[in-house]
Design a protein around this motif. Structure first.
Motif, PDB file in Angstrom:
ATOM      1  N   ALA A 279      -7.926  41.123   1.923  1.00 31.97           N
ATOM      2  CA  ALA A 279      -6.953  40.075   2.331  1.00 31.97           C
ATOM      3  C   ALA A 279      -6.613  39.976   3.582  1.00 31.97           C
ATOM      4  O   ALA A 279      -6.222  39.081   4.368  1.00 31.97           O
ATOM      5  N   THR A 280      -6.934  40.901   4.405  1.00 33.56           N
ATOM      6  CA  THR A 280      -6.506  40.959   5.933  1.00 33.56           C
ATOM      7  C   THR A 280      -7.490  39.777   6.571  1.00 33.56           C
ATOM      8  O   THR A 280      -7.191  39.376   7.468  1.00 33.56           O
ATOM      9  N   LEU A 281      -8.834  39.730   6.163  1.00 30.68           N
ATOM     10  CA  LEU A 281      -9.690  38.734   6.761  1.00 30.68           C
ATOM     11  C   LEU A 281      -9.087  37.366   6.456  1.00 30.68           C
ATOM     12  O   LEU A 281      -8.973  36.637   7.363  1.00 30.68           O
ATOM     13  N   THR A 282      -8.692  37.123   5.296  1.00 32.78           N
ATOM     14  CA  THR A 282      -8.371  35.974   4.994  1.00 32.78           C
ATOM     15  C   THR A 282      -6.840  35.386   5.597  1.00 32.78           C
ATOM     16  O   THR A 282      -6.904  34.491   6.094  1.00 32.78           O
ATOM     17  N   GLY A 283      -6.167  36.553   5.628  1.00 36.58           N
ATOM     18  CA  GLY A 283      -4.852  36.184   6.552  1.00 36.58           C
ATOM     19  C   GLY A 283      -5.209  35.908   7.828  1.00 36.58           C
ATOM     20  O   GLY A 283      -4.427  35.205   8.454  1.00 36.58           O
ATOM     21  N   GLN A 284      -6.040  36.629   8.684  1.00 38.97           N
ATOM     22  CA  GLN A 284      -6.665  36.210   9.870  1.00 38.97           C
ATOM     23  C   GLN A 284      -7.026  35.082  10.013  1.00 38.97           C
ATOM     24  O   GLN A 284      -6.713  34.287  11.010  1.00 38.97           O
ATOM     25  N   LEU A 285      -7.876  34.496   9.129  1.00 40.87           N
ATOM     26  CA  LEU A 285      -8.397  33.222   9.213  1.00 40.87           C
ATOM     27  C   LEU A 285      -7.276  31.919   9.015  1.00 40.87           C
ATOM     28  O   LEU A 285      -7.268  31.179   9.812  1.00 40.87           O
ATOM     29  N   VAL A 286      -6.132  32.452   8.168  1.00 39.97           N
ATOM     30  CA  VAL A 286      -5.213  31.625   8.046  1.00 39.97           C
ATOM     31  C   VAL A 286      -4.566  31.524   9.342  1.00 39.97           C
ATOM     32  O   VAL A 286      -3.951  30.223   9.697  1.00 39.97           O
ATOM     33  N   ASP A 287      -4.227  32.542   9.997  1.00 37.92           N
ATOM     34  CA  ASP A 287      -3.429  32.779  11.237  1.00 37.92           C
ATOM     35  C   ASP A 287      -4.284  32.012  12.218  1.00 37.92           C
ATOM     36  O   ASP A 287      -3.481  31.314  13.168  1.00 37.92           O
ATOM     37  N   LEU A 288      -5.657  32.046  12.304  1.00 35.47           N
ATOM     38  CA  LEU A 288      -6.338  31.353  13.508  1.00 35.47           C
ATOM     39  C   LEU A 288      -6.087  29.973  13.253  1.00 35.47           C
ATOM     40  O   LEU A 288      -5.914  29.262  14.017  1.00 35.47           O
ATOM     41  N   VAL A 289      -6.063  29.454  12.074  1.00 31.14           N
ATOM     42  CA  VAL A 289      -5.967  27.980  11.657  1.00 31.14           C
ATOM     43  C   VAL A 289      -4.573  27.617  12.091  1.00 31.14           C
ATOM     44  O   VAL A 289      -4.486  26.518  12.893  1.00 31.14           O
ATOM     45  N   ALA A 290      -3.551  28.212  11.893  1.00 30.21           N
ATOM     46  CA  ALA A 290      -2.169  27.906  12.445  1.00 30.21           C
ATOM     47  C   ALA A 290      -2.159  27.854  13.939  1.00 30.21           C
ATOM     48  O   ALA A 290      -1.523  26.939  14.472  1.00 30.21           O
ATOM     49  N   ARG A 291      -2.783  28.811  14.566  1.00 29.61           N
ATOM     50  CA  ARG A 291      -2.960  28.944  16.051  1.00 29.61           C
ATOM     51  C   ARG A 291      -3.499  27.750  16.627  1.00 29.61           C
ATOM     52  O   ARG A 291      -3.182  27.321  17.710  1.00 29.61           O
ATOM     53  N   LEU A 292      -4.623  27.474  16.157  1.00 25.77           N
ATOM     54  CA  LEU A 292      -5.375  26.368  16.669  1.00 25.77           C
ATOM     55  C   LEU A 292      -4.911  24.794  16.241  1.00 25.77           C
ATOM     56  O   LEU A 292      -5.010  23.988  17.046  1.00 25.77           O
ATOM     57  N   ASP A 293      -4.116  24.673  15.167  1.00 26.53           N
ATOM     58  CA  ASP A 293      -3.212  23.550  14.919  1.00 26.53           C
ATOM     59  C   ASP A 293      -1.833  23.744  14.501  1.00 26.53           C
ATOM     60  O   ASP A 293      -1.383  23.787  13.181  1.00 26.53           O
ATOM     61  N   PRO A 294      -0.945  24.318  15.541  1.00 20.79           N
ATOM     62  CA  PRO A 294       0.480  24.666  14.973  1.00 20.79           C
ATOM     63  C   PRO A 294       1.165  23.376  14.367  1.00 20.79           C
ATOM     64  O   PRO A 294       2.335  23.723  13.863  1.00 20.79           O
ATOM     65  N   ARG A 295       0.905  22.130  14.767  1.00 24.63           N
ATOM     66  CA  ARG A 295       1.739  21.183  13.988  1.00 24.63           C
ATOM     67  C   ARG A 295       1.358  21.102  12.556  1.00 24.63           C
ATOM     68  O   ARG A 295       1.825  20.265  11.900  1.00 24.63           O
ATOM     69  N   ARG A 296       0.336  21.424  12.069  1.00 26.21           N
ATOM     70  CA  ARG A 296      -0.284  21.375  10.891  1.00 26.21           C
ATOM     71  C   ARG A 296       0.552  22.258   9.953  1.00 26.21           C
ATOM     72  O   ARG A 296       0.889  23.166   9.922  1.00 26.21           O
ATOM     73  N   GLN A 297       1.223  21.250   8.720  1.00 26.40           N
ATOM     74  CA  GLN A 297       1.682  21.968   7.614  1.00 26.40           C
ATOM     75  C   GLN A 297       0.715  22.390   6.575  1.00 26.40           C
ATOM     76  O   GLN A 297      -0.072  21.486   6.273  1.00 26.40           O
ATOM     77  N   PRO A 298       0.546  23.571   6.329  1.00 27.24           N
ATOM     78  CA  PRO A 298      -0.466  23.946   5.280  1.00 27.24           C
ATOM     79  C   PRO A 298      -0.328  23.335   3.941  1.00 27.24           C
ATOM     80  O   PRO A 298       0.814  23.307   3.562  1.00 27.24           O
ATOM     81  N   VAL A 299      -1.454  23.035   3.356  1.00 27.63           N
ATOM     82  CA  VAL A 299      -1.305  22.486   1.960  1.00 27.63           C
ATOM     83  C   VAL A 299      -1.917  23.378   1.231  1.00 27.63           C
ATOM     84  O   VAL A 299      -3.445  23.382   1.454  1.00 27.63           O
ATOM     85  N   ARG A 300      -1.658  23.967   0.199  1.00 25.68           N
ATOM     86  CA  ARG A 300      -2.416  24.992  -0.475  1.00 25.68           C
ATOM     87  C   ARG A 300      -2.926  24.452  -1.641  1.00 25.68           C
ATOM     88  O   ARG A 300      -2.399  23.833  -2.585  1.00 25.68           O
ATOM     89  N   ALA A 301      -4.183  25.189  -1.911  1.00 27.00           N
ATOM     90  CA  ALA A 301      -4.898  24.750  -3.302  1.00 27.00           C
ATOM     91  C   ALA A 301      -4.085  25.453  -4.407  1.00 27.00           C
ATOM     92  O   ALA A 301      -3.493  26.574  -4.102  1.00 27.00           O
ATOM     93  N   GLY A 302      -4.327  24.911  -5.598  1.00 36.20           N
ATOM     94  CA  GLY A 302      -3.684  25.696  -6.783  1.00 36.20           C
ATOM     95  C   GLY A 302      -4.454  26.917  -6.986  1.00 36.20           C
ATOM     96  O   GLY A 302      -5.698  27.415  -6.595  1.00 36.20           O
TER      97      GLY A 302
END
Length: 146
Positions: free
Chosen positions: A123-146
């Motif tokens: 889960a740490t790795l996944t969280g880091q990747l999600v955080d990286l995406v947020a840092r690279l594109d701070p304007r993006r609103q995450p859309v989660r899959a089901g």
């Protein structure tokens, strides 16, 4: 390439390599099920049951609109997806899983999860990747899959 990326190009290479390796492993499972990685990603995007505008699916799954349309046409022909006019904006089309599509998505998701069990446990790795995406594109609103 260093094991610990320290330059932008090292980071890009590491992420590209990881994405390709992951796509290869997932693709091997999906091939036996008659699906492409792109089709599986679309099914997963629609798995929340809310229906999604085709433009959103195109953006979130990084598929050109024409490619997505052809892919969704194939999924419709397989009775996995159906399209409806958006009830709030009749200019838009929303895509949904059919009941068969939901069953297939759940079944195939279990196969993919089994293949990636060791990777998904981190889960740490996944969280880091999600955080990286947020840092690279701070304007993006995450859309989660089901």
């Amino acid at each position: 390439m260093a094991d610990d990326p320290t330059t932008p190009v090292d980071l890009m290479r590491a992420l590209t390599r990881a994405e390709r390796l992951l796509a290869r492993r997932v693709g091997a499972v999906l091939t036996t099920e008659g699906l492409t990685v792109e089709a599986w990603r679309v099914l997963c995007r629609l798995a929340d049951g809310q229906g999604h505008p085709m433009s959103e699916v195109s953006t979130e799954e990084s598929l050109p609109p024409g490619t997505l349309t052809k892919l969704v046409d194939q999924l419709v022909d397989q009775n996995l997806v159906h399209r409806r006019i958006d009830p709030f904006d009749r200019r838009r089309i929303r895509a949904y899983l059919t009941p068969r599509g939901r069953r297939e998505q759940e079944r195939i998701d279990a196969l993919v999860r089994a293949e990636l069990a060791g990777v998904l446990d981190d889960a740490t790795l996944t969280g880091q990747l999600v955080d990286l995406v947020a840092r690279l594109d701070p304007r993006r609103q995450p859309v989660r899959a089901g």
